[in-house]
Design a protein around this motif. Structure first.
Motif, mmCIF file in Angstrom:
data_model
loop_
_atom_site.group_PDB
_atom_site.id
_atom_site.type_symbol
_atom_site.label_atom_id
_atom_site.label_comp_id
_atom_site.label_asym_id
_atom_site.label_seq_id
_atom_site.Cartn_x
_atom_site.Cartn_y
_atom_site.Cartn_z
ATOM 1 N N ILE A 34 0.581 -0.728 0.065
ATOM 2 C CA ILE A 34 -0.561 -0.290 -0.476
ATOM 3 C C ILE A 34 0.925 1.147 -0.364
ATOM 4 O O ILE A 34 0.123 1.850 -0.798
ATOM 5 N N VAL A 35 2.073 1.358 0.435
ATOM 6 C CA VAL A 35 2.678 2.313 0.851
ATOM 7 C C VAL A 35 3.327 2.887 -0.019
ATOM 8 O O VAL A 35 3.704 3.668 -1.933
ATOM 9 N N MET A 36 4.196 1.492 -1.437
ATOM 10 C CA MET A 36 5.049 1.362 -2.211
ATOM 11 C C MET A 36 3.407 2.108 -3.235
ATOM 12 O O MET A 36 3.872 2.487 -4.180
ATOM 13 N N LEU A 37 2.064 1.922 -3.504
ATOM 14 C CA LEU A 37 1.268 2.480 -4.256
ATOM 15 C C LEU A 37 1.341 4.323 -4.077
ATOM 16 O O LEU A 37 0.860 4.675 -4.935
ATOM 17 N N ALA A 38 1.238 4.006 -2.848
ATOM 18 C CA ALA A 38 1.625 5.351 -2.838
ATOM 19 C C ALA A 38 2.459 6.509 -3.703
ATOM 20 O O ALA A 38 2.747 7.451 -3.735
ATOM 21 N N GLY A 39 4.028 5.391 -3.738
ATOM 22 C CA GLY A 39 4.724 5.853 -3.877
ATOM 23 C C GLY A 39 4.948 6.436 -5.655
ATOM 24 O O GLY A 39 5.208 7.194 -5.825
ATOM 25 N N THR A 40 3.142 6.090 -6.627
ATOM 26 C CA THR A 40 3.453 5.950 -7.599
ATOM 27 C C THR A 40 2.972 7.785 -7.719
ATOM 28 O O THR A 40 2.630 7.657 -8.758
ATOM 29 N N MET A 41 2.264 7.818 -6.480
ATOM 30 C CA MET A 41 1.818 9.630 -6.662
ATOM 31 C C MET A 41 2.887 10.682 -5.543
ATOM 32 O O MET A 41 2.591 11.243 -5.471
ATOM 33 N N GLY A 86 -9.973 -10.438 -14.567
ATOM 34 C CA GLY A 86 -8.888 -11.167 -14.227
ATOM 35 C C GLY A 86 -7.514 -10.825 -14.345
ATOM 36 O O GLY A 86 -6.805 -10.217 -14.047
ATOM 37 N N ILE A 87 -7.330 -11.671 -15.174
ATOM 38 C CA ILE A 87 -5.538 -11.691 -15.750
ATOM 39 C C ILE A 87 -5.552 -9.965 -16.552
ATOM 40 O O ILE A 87 -4.975 -10.020 -16.489
ATOM 41 N N GLY A 88 -6.735 -9.536 -17.231
ATOM 42 C CA GLY A 88 -6.468 -8.563 -17.546
ATOM 43 C C GLY A 88 -5.963 -7.389 -17.145
ATOM 44 O O GLY A 88 -5.344 -6.534 -16.758
ATOM 45 N N ILE A 89 -6.818 -7.203 -15.572
ATOM 46 C CA ILE A 89 -6.245 -5.875 -14.820
ATOM 47 C C ILE A 89 -4.729 -6.231 -14.246
ATOM 48 O O ILE A 89 -3.832 -5.448 -13.108
ATOM 49 N N TRP A 90 -4.550 -7.495 -13.552
ATOM 50 C CA TRP A 90 -3.466 -8.340 -13.441
ATOM 51 C C TRP A 90 -1.857 -7.953 -14.626
ATOM 52 O O TRP A 90 -1.165 -7.610 -14.271
ATOM 53 N N ILE A 91 -2.399 -8.066 -15.739
ATOM 54 C CA ILE A 91 -1.208 -7.233 -16.565
ATOM 55 C C ILE A 91 -1.457 -5.637 -16.822
ATOM 56 O O ILE A 91 -0.419 -5.057 -16.277
ATOM 57 N N VAL A 92 -2.860 -5.464 -16.584
ATOM 58 C CA VAL A 92 -2.318 -3.803 -17.241
ATOM 59 C C VAL A 92 -1.731 -3.561 -15.658
ATOM 60 O O VAL A 92 -0.992 -2.410 -15.429
ATOM 61 N N GLY A 93 -2.734 -3.515 -14.250
ATOM 62 C CA GLY A 93 -2.235 -2.760 -12.914
ATOM 63 C C GLY A 93 -0.591 -3.142 -12.368
ATOM 64 O O GLY A 93 0.315 -2.368 -13.008
ATOM 65 N N MET A 121 10.342 2.276 -13.807
ATOM 66 C CA MET A 121 10.991 0.711 -13.413
ATOM 67 C C MET A 121 10.723 -0.387 -14.450
ATOM 68 O O MET A 121 11.369 -1.054 -15.107
ATOM 69 N N GLY A 122 9.528 0.773 -15.368
ATOM 70 C CA GLY A 122 9.571 -0.023 -16.706
ATOM 71 C C GLY A 122 8.707 -1.244 -16.176
ATOM 72 O O GLY A 122 8.105 -1.627 -15.092
ATOM 73 N N THR A 123 8.561 -2.008 -17.478
ATOM 74 C CA THR A 123 7.622 -2.730 -16.730
ATOM 75 C C THR A 123 7.996 -4.062 -15.923
ATOM 76 O O THR A 123 9.179 -4.156 -16.595
ATOM 77 N N ASN A 124 7.403 -5.086 -15.620
ATOM 78 C CA ASN A 124 7.671 -6.084 -15.231
ATOM 79 C C ASN A 124 7.024 -7.674 -16.662
ATOM 80 O O ASN A 124 7.027 -8.724 -15.697
ATOM 81 N N LEU A 125 6.570 -7.463 -17.519
ATOM 82 C CA LEU A 125 5.887 -8.103 -18.694
ATOM 83 C C LEU A 125 7.421 -9.687 -18.665
ATOM 84 O O LEU A 125 6.583 -10.539 -18.809
ATOM 85 N N ALA A 126 8.293 -9.173 -18.545
ATOM 86 C CA ALA A 126 9.241 -10.054 -19.003
ATOM 87 C C ALA A 126 9.779 -10.453 -17.985
ATOM 88 O O ALA A 126 10.932 -11.990 -18.546
ATOM 89 N N ILE A 169 1.126 -0.171 -15.255
ATOM 90 C CA ILE A 169 1.019 0.624 -14.779
ATOM 91 C C ILE A 169 1.916 0.827 -13.408
ATOM 92 O O ILE A 169 2.676 2.156 -13.566
ATOM 93 N N MET A 170 2.052 0.370 -12.728
ATOM 94 C CA MET A 170 2.684 0.673 -11.627
ATOM 95 C C MET A 170 4.209 0.879 -11.306
ATOM 96 O O MET A 170 4.746 1.888 -11.274
ATOM 97 N N PRO A 171 4.684 -0.559 -11.911
ATOM 98 C CA PRO A 171 6.202 -0.250 -12.263
ATOM 99 C C PRO A 171 6.305 1.184 -13.359
ATOM 100 O O PRO A 171 7.408 1.820 -12.626
ATOM 101 N N MET A 172 6.006 1.330 -14.164
ATOM 102 C CA MET A 172 6.479 2.877 -14.522
ATOM 103 C C MET A 172 6.146 3.459 -14.159
ATOM 104 O O MET A 172 6.663 4.697 -14.333
ATOM 105 N N MET A 173 4.920 3.780 -13.262
ATOM 106 C CA MET A 173 4.473 4.798 -12.738
ATOM 107 C C MET A 173 5.684 5.342 -11.470
ATOM 108 O O MET A 173 6.320 6.750 -10.993
#
Length: 105
Positions: A33-40, A81-88, A99-104, A92-96
């Motif tokens: 949760i604190v990490m999520l706050a870090g996006t802002m 569920g799969i869609g929001i897991w990929i997108v979130g 850090m770049g994406t975590n897809l790889a 989005i969160m790592p890019m904000m």
């Protein structure tokens, strides 16, 4: 808005709140949760919870509205569920956080 559409939005909002609280507790226990706050640019758990709950309600409403498009609730749940897991958390969160994406990974 028709009666069934307003019900879908209302149920989606309720589902988003309930799911957000349950998942938010798990995220809070892991320090996410604190990490999520870090996006802002914040380190506040309260800010993290506010961001998380807004996102949860948006996802809940989206799910409720998509029940008009995909009638099979189980298929919708899996695809959504799969869609929001990929997108979130993978895009989005790592890019904000710069850090770049975590897809790889």
């Amino acid at each position: 808005m028709t009666n069934s559409a307003s019900k879908a939005v209302a149920y989606g909002t309720i589902g988003g709140i309930i799911g957000g609280i349950i998942f938010g507790i798990m995220m809070h226990m892991q320090g996410m949760i604190v990490m999520l706050a870090g996006t802002m640019g914040s380190e506040s758990a309260v800010m993290g919870w506010m961001i998380h709950m807004i996102i949860s309600v948006i996802f809940g409403i989206s799910f409720g509205v998509l029940t008009f498009v995909i009638r099979n609730i189980w298929a919708l749940a899996i695809v959504f569920g799969i869609g929001i897991w990929i997108v979130g958390p993978l895009v989005i969160m790592p890019m904000m956080m710069g850090m770049g994406t975590n897809l790889a990974n």
